[in-house]
Design a protein around this motif. Structure first.
Motif, PDB file in Angstrom:
ATOM      1  N   ILE A 191       0.838  -1.207   0.000  1.00 30.53           N
ATOM      2  CA  ILE A 191       0.000   0.000   0.000  1.00 30.53           C
ATOM      3  C   ILE A 191       0.873   1.257   0.000  1.00 30.53           C
ATOM      4  O   ILE A 191       0.643   2.197  -0.770  1.00 30.53           O
ATOM      5  CB  ILE A 191      -0.950   0.004   1.219  1.00 30.53           C
ATOM      6  N   ILE A 192       1.893   1.264   0.869  1.00 30.43           N
ATOM      7  CA  ILE A 192       2.803   2.419   0.933  1.00 30.43           C
ATOM      8  C   ILE A 192       3.508   2.605  -0.405  1.00 30.43           C
ATOM      9  O   ILE A 192       3.634   3.726  -0.915  1.00 30.43           O
ATOM     10  CB  ILE A 192       3.840   2.226   2.063  1.00 30.43           C
ATOM     11  N   GLY A 193       3.961   1.495  -0.993  1.00 34.49           N
ATOM     12  CA  GLY A 193       4.656   1.560  -2.273  1.00 34.49           C
ATOM     13  C   GLY A 193       3.755   2.055  -3.385  1.00 34.49           C
ATOM     14  O   GLY A 193       4.169   2.875  -4.219  1.00 34.49           O
ATOM     15  N   PHE A 194       2.499   1.582  -3.392  1.00 37.25           N
ATOM     16  CA  PHE A 194       1.553   1.990  -4.433  1.00 37.25           C
ATOM     17  C   PHE A 194       1.227   3.477  -4.340  1.00 37.25           C
ATOM     18  O   PHE A 194       1.229   4.196  -5.346  1.00 37.25           O
ATOM     19  CB  PHE A 194       0.271   1.161  -4.331  1.00 37.25           C
ATOM     20  N   VAL A 195       0.959   3.931  -3.111  1.00 34.74           N
ATOM     21  CA  VAL A 195       0.661   5.356  -2.910  1.00 34.74           C
ATOM     22  C   VAL A 195       1.875   6.206  -3.289  1.00 34.74           C
ATOM     23  O   VAL A 195       1.745   7.255  -3.928  1.00 34.74           O
ATOM     24  CB  VAL A 195       0.251   5.616  -1.443  1.00 34.74           C
ATOM     25  N   TYR A 252       4.148   5.433  -5.445  1.00 32.03           N
ATOM     26  CA  TYR A 252       4.280   5.399  -6.904  1.00 32.03           C
ATOM     27  C   TYR A 252       3.371   6.444  -7.555  1.00 32.03           C
ATOM     28  O   TYR A 252       3.756   7.112  -8.527  1.00 32.03           O
ATOM     29  CB  TYR A 252       3.916   4.002  -7.416  1.00 32.03           C
ATOM     30  N   LEU A 253       2.162   6.592  -6.994  1.00 28.91           N
ATOM     31  CA  LEU A 253       1.220   7.571  -7.550  1.00 28.91           C
ATOM     32  C   LEU A 253       1.675   9.005  -7.303  1.00 28.91           C
ATOM     33  O   LEU A 253       1.397   9.901  -8.116  1.00 28.91           O
ATOM     34  CB  LEU A 253      -0.169   7.360  -6.931  1.00 28.91           C
ATOM     35  N   ILE A 254       2.365   9.219  -6.192  1.00 30.58           N
ATOM     36  CA  ILE A 254       2.750  10.581  -5.803  1.00 30.58           C
ATOM     37  C   ILE A 254       4.133  10.959  -6.315  1.00 30.58           C
ATOM     38  O   ILE A 254       4.413  12.136  -6.548  1.00 30.58           O
ATOM     39  CB  ILE A 254       2.711  10.731  -4.264  1.00 30.58           C
ATOM     40  N   LYS A 255       5.013   9.962  -6.481  1.00 30.58           N
ATOM     41  CA  LYS A 255       6.421  10.258  -6.818  1.00 30.58           C
ATOM     42  C   LYS A 255       6.512  11.142  -8.061  1.00 30.58           C
ATOM     43  O   LYS A 255       5.748  11.009  -9.009  1.00 30.58           O
ATOM     44  CB  LYS A 255       7.209   8.973  -7.034  1.00 30.58           C
ATOM     45  N   GLY A 256       7.446  12.072  -7.993  1.00 31.45           N
ATOM     46  CA  GLY A 256       7.646  12.997  -9.099  1.00 31.45           C
ATOM     47  C   GLY A 256       6.814  14.248  -8.977  1.00 31.45           C
ATOM     48  O   GLY A 256       7.309  15.344  -9.217  1.00 31.45           O
ATOM     49  N   LYS A 257       5.561  14.097  -8.570  1.00 28.45           N
ATOM     50  CA  LYS A 257       4.671  15.257  -8.467  1.00 28.45           C
ATOM     51  C   LYS A 257       5.133  16.204  -7.372  1.00 28.45           C
ATOM     52  O   LYS A 257       5.241  17.405  -7.578  1.00 28.45           O
ATOM     53  CB  LYS A 257       3.236  14.801  -8.198  1.00 28.45           C
ATOM     54  N   ASP A 258       5.392  15.610  -6.194  1.00 27.36           N
ATOM     55  CA  ASP A 258       5.849  16.438  -5.070  1.00 27.36           C
ATOM     56  C   ASP A 258       7.222  17.029  -5.386  1.00 27.36           C
ATOM     57  O   ASP A 258       7.514  18.162  -5.046  1.00 27.36           O
ATOM     58  CB  ASP A 258       5.906  15.595  -3.793  1.00 27.36           C
ATOM     59  N   HIS A 259       8.041  16.252  -6.073  1.00 35.19           N
ATOM     60  CA  HIS A 259       9.380  16.715  -6.434  1.00 35.19           C
ATOM     61  C   HIS A 259       9.303  17.890  -7.388  1.00 35.19           C
ATOM     62  O   HIS A 259      10.050  18.872  -7.273  1.00 35.19           O
ATOM     63  CB  HIS A 259      10.158  15.553  -7.074  1.00 35.19           C
ATOM     64  N   ASP A 260       8.401  17.825  -8.373  1.00 37.79           N
ATOM     65  CA  ASP A 260       8.225  18.916  -9.313  1.00 37.79           C
ATOM     66  C   ASP A 260       7.731  20.168  -8.620  1.00 37.79           C
ATOM     67  O   ASP A 260       8.138  21.283  -8.943  1.00 37.79           O
ATOM     68  CB  ASP A 260       7.225  18.525 -10.405  1.00 37.79           C
ATOM     69  N   LYS A 261       6.836  19.966  -7.651  1.00 34.65           N
ATOM     70  CA  LYS A 261       6.304  21.100  -6.894  1.00 34.65           C
ATOM     71  C   LYS A 261       7.416  21.822  -6.140  1.00 34.65           C
ATOM     72  O   LYS A 261       7.500  23.039  -6.108  1.00 34.65           O
ATOM     73  CB  LYS A 261       5.224  20.633  -5.926  1.00 34.65           C
ATOM     74  N   ILE A 262       8.304  21.008  -5.526  1.00 30.28           N
ATOM     75  CA  ILE A 262       9.424  21.587  -4.788  1.00 30.28           C
ATOM     76  C   ILE A 262      10.340  22.339  -5.748  1.00 30.28           C
ATOM     77  O   ILE A 262      10.830  23.412  -5.476  1.00 30.28           O
ATOM     78  CB  ILE A 262      10.214  20.460  -4.048  1.00 30.28           C
ATOM     79  N   GLY A 263      10.543  21.758  -6.945  1.00 29.06           N
ATOM     80  CA  GLY A 263      11.427  22.373  -7.918  1.00 29.06           C
ATOM     81  C   GLY A 263      10.892  23.726  -8.391  1.00 29.06           C
ATOM     82  O   GLY A 263      11.649  24.661  -8.655  1.00 29.06           O
ATOM     83  N   LEU A 264       9.580  23.837  -8.521  1.00 27.30           N
ATOM     84  CA  LEU A 264       8.978  25.097  -8.937  1.00 27.30           C
ATOM     85  C   LEU A 264       9.152  26.184  -7.917  1.00 27.30           C
ATOM     86  O   LEU A 264       9.246  27.373  -8.258  1.00 27.30           O
ATOM     87  CB  LEU A 264       7.486  24.888  -9.220  1.00 27.30           C
ATOM     88  N   ASN A 265       9.213  25.740  -6.635  1.00 29.26           N
ATOM     89  CA  ASN A 265       9.404  26.735  -5.590  1.00 29.26           C
ATOM     90  C   ASN A 265      10.850  27.204  -5.573  1.00 29.26           C
ATOM     91  O   ASN A 265      11.153  28.282  -5.122  1.00 29.26           O
ATOM     92  CB  ASN A 265       9.046  26.144  -4.214  1.00 29.26           C
TER      93      ASN A 265
END
Length: 227
Positions: free
Chosen positions: A208-212, A214-227
């Motif tokens: 469950i942790i891995g699946f969640v 997988y769905l989130i990975k990259g998105k949060d990173h991109d958000k941080i990069g924009l900041n």
């Protein structure tokens, strides 16, 4: 710095691995319904000469003792129609060691939670993709546990002995099923079952942790990069 971040990410996964595993073990160890199921499965009433109500009374005492709610494990119960003490001195001494093991397990789990938060915060501040690390880490953890379960299942008794030799510095754990009620109540099958269920439940949580992640990975990173 990248190497340091990789090391920190591995530590974070190890901390998460231990948190989930120890939490699932604790849940089963203090789940009365699990004990009732095991007693029915292994016919413990016939083995011990204790009615289910007396067995439940003893289980409640064991759980309170391991959790540190009571200082003494000893109690009286009706066994084969007579009111008598449940445990002998050898069993009481062994359970002191077991309680210490549980105490250390609680402590380690709590320390792991603290360290997991620290490592996750460190990676977040460093703008690392925490969820990508978690996703890949859970893949490895699930594979590792599946292999571990397969290996242990081939000869559980051997690994059960190894466990006791590793965590206990005496032979008090070598109990006699013909006279020691502790092992009559909690036979090797009980520990095999609790080990398997701990692993199974942990694998489900890791998936469950891995699946969640997988769905989130990259998105949060991109958000941080924009900041």
């Amino acid at each position: 710095m990248k190497i340091i971040n990789k090391i920190i990410s591995i530590m974070m996964i190890i901390f998460l691995f231990l948190i989930v595993l120890l939490s699932n073990l604790q849940y089963l160890a203090f789940d009365k319904n699990f004990y009732i199921h095991e007693f029915n499965k292994y016919g413990i009433e016939d083995v011990t000469g204790m009615h289910s109500s007396q067995l439940n009374k003893v289980v409640a005492r064991i759980q309170d003792y391991l959790f540190g709610k009571v200082d003494s494990l000893q109690l009286n119960a009706v066994i084969d129609g007579q009111n008598q003490k449940v445990f002998n001195e050898r069993e009481l001494e062994h359970m002191k060691d077991v309680r210490e093991l549980f105490k250390n397990g609680f402590l380690i789990r709590n320390i792991m939670i603290f360290l997991y938060i620290l490592t996750a915060l460190f990676l977040y501040i460093k703008k690392e993709d925490i969820f990508n690390y978690t996703y890949r880490g859970m893949l490895f953890v699930v594979l590792f546990l599946i292999v571990a379960v397969a290996v242990v299942s081939l000869d559980f008794n051997r690994w059960f002995v190894y466990f006791h030799l590793l965590f206990f510095n005496n032979n008090l754990w070598e109990l006699d099923v013909t006279r020691d009620r502790l092992i009559q109540m909690l036979p090797e099958g009980f520990f095999s079952d609790i080990s398997y269920l701990t692993m199974r439940n942990s694998v489900i949580v890791y998936i469950i942790i891995g699946f969640v992640s997988y769905l989130i990975k990259g998105k949060d990173h991109d958000k941080i990069g924009l900041n």
